[in-house]
Design a protein around this motif. Sequence first.
Motif, PDB file in Angstrom:
ATOM      1  N   UNK A  68      43.400  38.361  38.659  1.00  0.00           N
ATOM      2  CA  UNK A  68      42.370  38.310  39.687  1.00  0.00           C
ATOM      3  C   UNK A  68      42.544  39.571  40.532  1.00  0.00           C
ATOM      4  N   UNK A  69      41.488  40.146  41.082  1.00  0.00           N
ATOM      5  CA  UNK A  69      41.589  41.419  41.788  1.00  0.00           C
ATOM      6  C   UNK A  69      42.645  41.431  42.904  1.00  0.00           C
ATOM      7  N   UNK A  70      43.380  42.541  42.960  1.00  0.00           N
ATOM      8  CA  UNK A  70      44.364  42.814  44.016  1.00  0.00           C
ATOM      9  C   UNK A  70      45.550  41.853  44.053  1.00  0.00           C
ATOM     10  N   UNK A  71      45.798  41.146  42.940  1.00  0.00           N
ATOM     11  CA  UNK A  71      46.911  40.196  42.857  1.00  0.00           C
ATOM     12  C   UNK A  71      47.673  40.479  41.565  1.00  0.00           C
ATOM     13  N   UNK A  72      49.021  40.455  41.582  1.00  0.00           N
ATOM     14  CA  UNK A  72      49.767  40.635  40.337  1.00  0.00           C
ATOM     15  C   UNK A  72      49.386  39.556  39.309  1.00  0.00           C
TER      16      UNK A  72
END
Length: 195
Positions: A109-113
């Motif tokens: 998911x965007x901006x998450x590891x």
Amino acid sequence: VQQMSASVTGATPVVFSATATAGAATQMSIVAGNNQRASTLRPVAIAPSVLVRDALGNAVAGAVVTYTVASGGGSVFGGRQVTDANGTAEVGGWFLGDVPGTNTLTASTPNVPSVTFTATADAGRATTMVANSAVSQTAAAGALVTQPPSVIVRDGVGNPVAGVVVTFAVTAGSGIVVGSPVTTNASGIATVTSW
């Protein structure tokens, strides 16, 4: 919903309310579906799912999670999911590849590891058997053949199948088979002791 009131003696209190919402997604963890086994080209029994949270650990609803096959082949359906009110998102299904071994699936998911699920693909059920040794030999009467008869067992896509019981039996003439039945080894091969 959170509330606060302002009061003064002799007057009706004024009540304020505010709704707290989760912050931006910053972390993702596996909920279910990791470390499974299934036959090649078959789906895993438990659909992989993740939990998305903000920096304070609150569940984040409405986050878009994308599931992608990372290794081992195979496929996913319903690979784009949106987290529910509890912050979870479950893939529609994960089919393993056609070669036995490790398969991996990545959820992002965007901006998450991102997180990675692992599954082991096992050979499917036995569907074919062919000779693994010479099928025609010559030996003196009462003597052993030079090469003990051997077969290889495979599944529907050609992978060797271990753990299959193969029975060797004399079907014409006389003679003795020693070491039958035999269970196929990790390479799908079953070999009698002697004939």
